[in-house]
Enzyme design. Structure first.
Site, PDB file in Angstrom:
ATOM      1  N   HIS A  69       0.836  -1.208   0.000  1.00 38.69           N
ATOM      2  CA  HIS A  69       0.000   0.000   0.000  1.00 38.69           C
ATOM      3  C   HIS A  69       0.870   1.257   0.000  1.00 38.69           C
ATOM      4  CE1 HIS A  69      -2.868  -2.877   2.132  1.00 38.69           C
ATOM      5  NE2 HIS A  69      -3.611  -2.442   1.137  1.00 38.69           N
ATOM      6  N   GLN A 124     -18.012  -5.816  -1.996  1.00 39.16           N
ATOM      7  CA  GLN A 124     -17.111  -6.631  -2.818  1.00 39.16           C
ATOM      8  C   GLN A 124     -16.784  -7.979  -2.187  1.00 39.16           C
ATOM      9  OE1 GLN A 124     -13.964  -3.506  -2.631  1.00 39.16           O
ATOM     10  NE2 GLN A 124     -12.519  -5.203  -2.483  1.00 39.16           N
ATOM     11  N   GLY A 142      -2.509  -1.138  -7.398  1.00 43.60           N
ATOM     12  CA  GLY A 142      -1.406  -2.094  -7.439  1.00 43.60           C
ATOM     13  C   GLY A 142      -1.674  -3.208  -8.440  1.00 43.60           C
ATOM     14  N   LYS A 201      -0.702  -6.044  -8.056  1.00 42.83           N
ATOM     15  CA  LYS A 201      -0.931  -7.309  -7.340  1.00 42.83           C
ATOM     16  C   LYS A 201      -2.341  -7.781  -7.673  1.00 42.83           C
ATOM     17  CE  LYS A 201      -2.285  -9.536  -3.479  1.00 42.83           C
ATOM     18  NZ  LYS A 201      -3.527  -9.387  -2.721  1.00 42.83           N
ATOM     19  N   GLN A 248      -8.158  -6.262 -11.236  1.00 41.39           N
ATOM     20  CA  GLN A 248      -8.840  -5.087 -10.680  1.00 41.39           C
ATOM     21  C   GLN A 248      -8.307  -3.809 -11.324  1.00 41.39           C
ATOM     22  OE1 GLN A 248      -9.674  -4.420  -6.323  1.00 41.39           O
ATOM     23  NE2 GLN A 248      -7.788  -3.276  -6.441  1.00 41.39           N
ATOM     24  N   SER A 259       0.023  -8.840   1.150  1.00 34.84           N
ATOM     25  CA  SER A 259      -1.438  -8.766   1.151  1.00 34.84           C
ATOM     26  C   SER A 259      -1.913  -8.615   2.591  1.00 34.84           C
ATOM     27  CB  SER A 259      -2.010 -10.054   0.560  1.00 34.84           C
ATOM     28  OG  SER A 259      -3.383 -10.160   0.869  1.00 34.84           O
ATOM     29  N   ARG A 297      -4.405  -9.964   3.788  1.00 33.69           N
ATOM     30  CA  ARG A 297      -4.851 -11.288   4.248  1.00 33.69           C
ATOM     31  C   ARG A 297      -3.697 -12.136   4.788  1.00 33.69           C
ATOM     32  NH1 ARG A 297      -8.526 -10.250   0.152  1.00 33.69           N
ATOM     33  NH2 ARG A 297     -10.702 -10.487   0.766  1.00 33.69           N
TER      34      ARG A 297
HETATM   35  P1  AMP Z   1      -6.596  -3.427  -0.672  1.00 33.25           P
HETATM   36  O1  AMP Z   1      -6.409  -2.724   0.633  1.00 33.25           O
HETATM   37  O2  AMP Z   1      -6.276  -4.872  -0.653  1.00 33.25           O
HETATM   38  O3  AMP Z   1      -7.957  -3.119  -1.294  1.00 33.25           O
HETATM   39  O4  AMP Z   1      -5.534  -2.800  -1.676  1.00 33.25           O
HETATM   40  C1  AMP Z   1      -5.499  -1.415  -1.912  1.00 33.25           C
HETATM   41  C2  AMP Z   1      -4.565  -1.128  -3.052  1.00 33.25           C
HETATM   42  O5  AMP Z   1      -3.247  -1.578  -2.715  1.00 33.25           O
HETATM   43  C3  AMP Z   1      -4.950  -1.854  -4.345  1.00 33.25           C
HETATM   44  O6  AMP Z   1      -4.701  -0.999  -5.445  1.00 33.25           O
HETATM   45  C4  AMP Z   1      -4.015  -3.029  -4.350  1.00 33.25           C
HETATM   46  O7  AMP Z   1      -3.748  -3.548  -5.638  1.00 33.25           O
HETATM   47  C5  AMP Z   1      -2.777  -2.418  -3.743  1.00 33.25           C
HETATM   48  N1  AMP Z   1      -1.902  -3.458  -3.215  1.00 33.25           N
HETATM   49  C6  AMP Z   1      -2.215  -4.416  -2.290  1.00 33.25           C
HETATM   50  N2  AMP Z   1      -1.174  -5.248  -2.108  1.00 33.25           N
HETATM   51  C7  AMP Z   1      -0.194  -4.843  -2.956  1.00 33.25           C
HETATM   52  C8  AMP Z   1       1.118  -5.319  -3.262  1.00 33.25           C
HETATM   53  N3  AMP Z   1       1.639  -6.380  -2.654  1.00 33.25           N
HETATM   54  N4  AMP Z   1       1.836  -4.641  -4.184  1.00 33.25           N
HETATM   55  C9  AMP Z   1       1.316  -3.563  -4.811  1.00 33.25           C
HETATM   56  N5  AMP Z   1       0.092  -3.063  -4.575  1.00 33.25           N
HETATM   57  C10 AMP Z   1      -0.661  -3.694  -3.658  1.00 33.25           C
END
Ligand code: AMP
Length: 262
Positions: free
Chosen positions: A37, A62, A148, A150, A154, A186, A188
């Site tokens: 993040h 989601q 991201g 990742k 999305q 992640s 998770r």
């Molecule tokens: P999330 O909190 O999982 O919804 O992720 C928020 C943002 O952070 C999204 O754009 C994700 O793709 C990005 N993100 C999460 N994990 C990673 C990672 N390991 N590398 C790059 N971006 C990430």
């Protein structure tokens, strides 16, 4: 860093910044933050955005699995510290009732790519993602928004949605950040035990060195994963696996051996 919960306050603030032609960078998250993040915040800084805004909202629409939503990690105090240290100017943390005044009567649906991969495995997932991202873009009107790779599917869906609806925001895709073990960072991962976290690194390791999809599948199962999907699209392997109850996703260029760029 100023923390804002009220929709009206956020909307007024960013409407004024928009009128002043300030370049705003937006980083949307569900909290439980890690360096993946923070790399998006850094990307905003590197693009010389005058204002960097972040959001934390665990978006219920989601989640197709109520238990996954319930168990989604929350680390609010640590998140604030990380965002502050990374130089975020404003943090938006709305509640569901305010962000969904229609209680999700209206939603955004993409009919093709969103039905594949995570969309097959999690029906309705991308409706929720696209809807919440559209709301956040409308409320913030950023010059750029950072996503991201990742979550590559999305990112591509959000980028194409912005184009389809003439949204005046550049959707910037940022590199996938991994632990030194190769495990894709992640939120998770916080639900994994120490031993599971160790095993989880085998997702990337397996895909990198396997010669074909069948072998990947076999080896992933051998490492104790339940494979949700494993598919090659345009020279890239997309994978989702369960390790215990925790679902992990990754995407890796096919034939990393040939030094394909991530
Ligand atoms: P999330 O909190 O999982 O919804 O992720 C928020 C943002 O952070 C999204 O754009 C994700 O793709 C990005 N993100 C999460 N994990 C990673 C990672 N390991 N590398 C790059 N971006 C990430």
């Amino acid at each position: 860093m100023q923390i804002i919960h009220s929709i009206t306050q956020w909307q007024t603030l960013f409407h004024n910044l928009y009128l002043q032609q300030k370049s705003v960078g937006l980083v949307a998250t569900m909290g439980a933050l890690h360096l993946g993040h923070i790399s998006l915040v850094e990307a905003s800084k590197e693009h010389d955005d005058e204002i960097t805004a972040a959001t934390i909202f665990v978006n219920p629409t989601q989640f197709n699995n109520p238990e996954d939503l319930e168990k989604y990690p929350s680390t609010w105090d640590a998140d604030i510290k990380m965002l502050e240290e990374a130089g975020v100017d404003y943090l938006f943390a709305p509640n569901y009732e305010d962000l969904y005044p229609d209680n999700y009567r209206y939603k955004l649906t993409e009919l093709e790519f969103s039905q594949d991969l995570c969309g097959t495995a999690r029906p309705g997932h991308f409706d929720g993602v696209l809807t919440v991202v559209m709301k956040l873009l409308q409320l913030t009107k950023p010059r750029r928004a950072y996503f991201g790779k990742k979550d590559l599917q999305q990112y591509q869906l959000v980028r194409d949605m912005a184009q389809s609806f003439f949204i005046d925001t550049e959707i910037v895709g940022c590199p996938l950040i991994r632990e030194t073990s190769g495990l894709a960072m992640s939120s998770r991962n916080k639900r994994l035990s120490r031993a599971q976290r160790h095993s989880a690194a085998n997702v990337y390791a397996t895909i990198k060195q396997a010669v074909d999809i069948e072998q990947m599948h076999e080896q992933l199962v051998g490492h104790g994963f339940t494979v949700d999907y494993l598919k090659e699209i345009d020279g890239r392997i997309f994978v989702a696996v369960f390790l215990g109850e925790v679902r992990l996703i990754d995407n890796v260029p096919w034939a990393l051996q040939a030094n394909t760029k991530e």
